[in-house]
Design an enzyme around this catalytic site. Structure first.
Site, mmCIF file in Angstrom:
data_model
loop_
_atom_site.group_PDB
_atom_site.id
_atom_site.type_symbol
_atom_site.label_atom_id
_atom_site.label_comp_id
_atom_site.label_asym_id
_atom_site.label_seq_id
_atom_site.Cartn_x
_atom_site.Cartn_y
_atom_site.Cartn_z
ATOM 1 N N GLU A 17 -5.780 -9.874 -9.445
ATOM 2 C CA GLU A 17 -4.551 -9.101 -9.254
ATOM 3 C C GLU A 17 -3.427 -9.866 -8.561
ATOM 4 O O GLU A 17 -2.980 -9.496 -7.478
ATOM 5 C CB GLU A 17 -4.865 -7.840 -8.451
ATOM 6 C CG GLU A 17 -5.664 -8.064 -7.170
ATOM 7 C CD GLU A 17 -5.887 -6.743 -6.423
ATOM 8 O OE1 GLU A 17 -4.890 -6.064 -6.135
ATOM 9 O OE2 GLU A 17 -7.048 -6.419 -6.117
ATOM 10 N N HIS A 53 0.830 -1.214 0.000
ATOM 11 C CA HIS A 53 0.000 0.000 0.000
ATOM 12 C C HIS A 53 0.862 1.261 0.000
ATOM 13 O O HIS A 53 0.611 2.207 0.742
ATOM 14 C CB HIS A 53 -0.968 0.000 1.198
ATOM 15 C CG HIS A 53 -2.105 -0.947 1.014
ATOM 16 N ND1 HIS A 53 -2.986 -1.267 2.025
ATOM 17 C CD2 HIS A 53 -2.523 -1.644 -0.065
ATOM 18 C CE1 HIS A 53 -3.881 -2.124 1.565
ATOM 19 N NE2 HIS A 53 -3.621 -2.371 0.299
ATOM 20 N N ASP A 111 -0.713 1.371 -9.392
ATOM 21 C CA ASP A 111 -2.021 0.810 -9.031
ATOM 22 C C ASP A 111 -2.933 2.003 -8.810
ATOM 23 O O ASP A 111 -2.779 2.737 -7.829
ATOM 24 C CB ASP A 111 -1.874 -0.032 -7.755
ATOM 25 C CG ASP A 111 -3.176 -0.709 -7.329
ATOM 26 O OD1 ASP A 111 -4.247 -0.317 -7.832
ATOM 27 O OD2 ASP A 111 -3.109 -1.616 -6.480
ATOM 28 N N GLU A 149 -3.176 -6.191 -12.522
ATOM 29 C CA GLU A 149 -4.551 -6.188 -12.012
ATOM 30 C C GLU A 149 -5.523 -5.705 -13.076
ATOM 31 O O GLU A 149 -5.343 -4.631 -13.655
ATOM 32 C CB GLU A 149 -4.630 -5.258 -10.788
ATOM 33 C CG GLU A 149 -6.036 -5.087 -10.249
ATOM 34 C CD GLU A 149 -6.073 -4.319 -8.928
ATOM 35 O OE1 GLU A 149 -5.186 -3.477 -8.690
ATOM 36 O OE2 GLU A 149 -7.009 -4.571 -8.150
#
Ligand code: GLY
Ligand code: MN
Ligand code: MN
Length: 444
Positions: free
Chosen positions: A393, A251, A268, A417
């Protein structure tokens, strides 16, 4: 949104409310929009409607509350709806912009009655009194819970519930809402298609622009600028623009680092359209072709992703996608010399988790990790049904300090993804316009 679009959405929202109350049965439904949150002083974080309330009403302003119940006083049960909204306020509107207001809320959003939000707590006892059940979500906002309990107290002493329990049975409507929101209707699929289209274009713009010496946030600006220019007002989540070893931070949203030639860049990001978001990840080298090690890892992930997508068919359990990805990734890890032995044994032991530590899919819609059940009522994995939309993903992440893998693999992180619609037959990849073959990305 045009007046016609709003009329179509309003009619659809009425159907959604009826479908939800059909599931829940008799009782009062109370759904609130998202709270506003302070960043500091009198400055707020950007506000976005809460998805449940938006799905049920389309109402676009803060501080809105929907109440709905089956009115059984007539010959046929009829859904009764009340919307509490902010009142018009000349002084506030100078600072914050125009408000829909109470009268227009009722007219435009297809509810029976609308009241000022300031009257919620005064009117709630009367709305709640006839109901044995209250469908609402507790535990998110202590002040809301406290005021609700106060209403129960007032009701208990009012004599209006003389022959009934002092307070209603409280049931969280979230699971019922999630089951409904998980199957997308035509309006939702159209919005997701557009979000996917915009997101794919943004990723392509970023692929074209990314160059050694740029910072991650400069690439982010190009990506998100393309989203905005294509008509998306905001992202569905914070963009991850992760170069080199940062790609191994799942993240990573700092996006501050300067990108070096030949490093992989993992992006992403998803653009929102009409409150629906796409969720695409692409990974490509900057200013150089894929190195042999990067290409080898990339090809394992791509093969796993394609195999996993093929599982997205009606009737298949949703975890077949993850199982397939894990099987292919494990075979790939053996091929890369990272693992030894038989794939079955390595999977059973969960050895892949050191390099593949997240799930393969989540539902996608108004929320990036969208509402929807992953297990049915017997605790078994939910089976795919047409109208569901999910991400696929898989990835592999070799930390820079991972001494258990060959040196050339260290610091490589790859995720690919796409967003996939369950149809009556073959899976439809909504994000297919975004290149993911190595040679296509090089030509983007
Ligand atoms: N972008 C968040 C996720 O892929 O789940
Ligand atoms: Mn995702
Ligand atoms: Mn993502």
């Amino acid at each position: 949104m045009t007046q016609t679009d709003l009329r179509v959405l309003t009619a659809r929202c009425a159907e959604r409310r009826a479908a939800l109350l059909d599931r829940l049965g008799d009782g009062l439904l109370l759904v609130r929009t998202a709270p506003e949150t302070l960043r500091n002083g009198d400055v707020h974080h950007a506000w976005r409607p809460g998805s449940d309330l938006a799905w049920l009403t389309g109402f676009p302003e803060p501080e809105a509350v929907l109440c709905a119940w089956w009115d059984t006083s007539g010959r046929r049960p009829k859904l009764a709806t009340v919307l509490f909204v902010r009142s018009r306020d000349k002084a506030r509107e100078i600072w914050d912009g125009p408000r829909v207001g109470v009268a227009a809320a009722r007219r435009r959003f297809g509810v029976d009655r609308a009241f000022p939000i300031a009257e919620l707590w005064k009117r709630l006892p009367e709305l709640l009194a006839p109901h044995a059940r209250l469908f609402t979500t507790l535990g998110r906002d202590p002040e809301f819970d406290r005021r609700l309990f106060e209403v129960f107290g007032r009701l208990a002493f009012s004599g209006r519930r003389a022959n009934a329990p002092a307070h209603p049975i409280i049931q969280d409507p979230t699971p019922a809402l999630a089951e409904l929101r998980c199957i997308k209707d035509d309006l939702e699929i159209a919005a997701l298609r557009r979000a996917a289209e915009i997101t794919a274009a943004g990723h392509v713009a970023a692929m074209r622009a990314a160059a050694p010496g740029m910072t991650e946030y400069q690439v982010q600006e190009i990506l998100e600028g393309a989203f905005r220019r294509a008509g998306s007002p905001r992202n569905g989540y914070e963009s991850i623009v992760a170069s080199g070893r940062n790609a191994c931070i799942l993240h990573y949203i700092e996006n501050q680092r300067r990108i070096r030639r030949g490093e992989l860049l993992l992006i992403d990001a998803g653009a929102e359209h009409d409150l629906y978001t796409a969720d695409i990840t692409r990974t490509f080298p900057v200013g150089a072709p894929f190195s042999d090690a990067q290409a080898a890892v990339y090809d394992v992930v791509l093969k796993a992703q394609k195999a996993a997508i093929r599982q997205v068919r009606p009737g298949r359990p949703w975890d077949a996608v993850h199982k397939t990805a894990v099987r292919e990734l494990t075979k790939g890890l053996i091929g890369l010399g990272v693992l030894r032995g038989s794939p079955a044994k390595r999977i059973e032991k969960g050895d892949f988790r050191q390099w593949y530590m997240h799930g393969t899919s989540h539902w996608l819609g108004m929320d990036v990790h969208d509402a929807g059940p992953y297990q049915d009522r017997d605790g078994k994995p939910v089976k795919f049904r047409p109208g569901m939309v999910l991400t696929v993903e898989p990835g592999l992440y070799f930390a820079a300090d991972d001494r258990s893998v060959a040196k050339e693999l260290r610091g490589i992180g790859v995720r690919i993804e796409d967003d996939v619609l369950v149809t009556d037959g073959a899976p439809e990849v909504l994000t297919a316009a975004c290149p993911k073959e190595r040679r296509e990305m090089a030509r983007a």
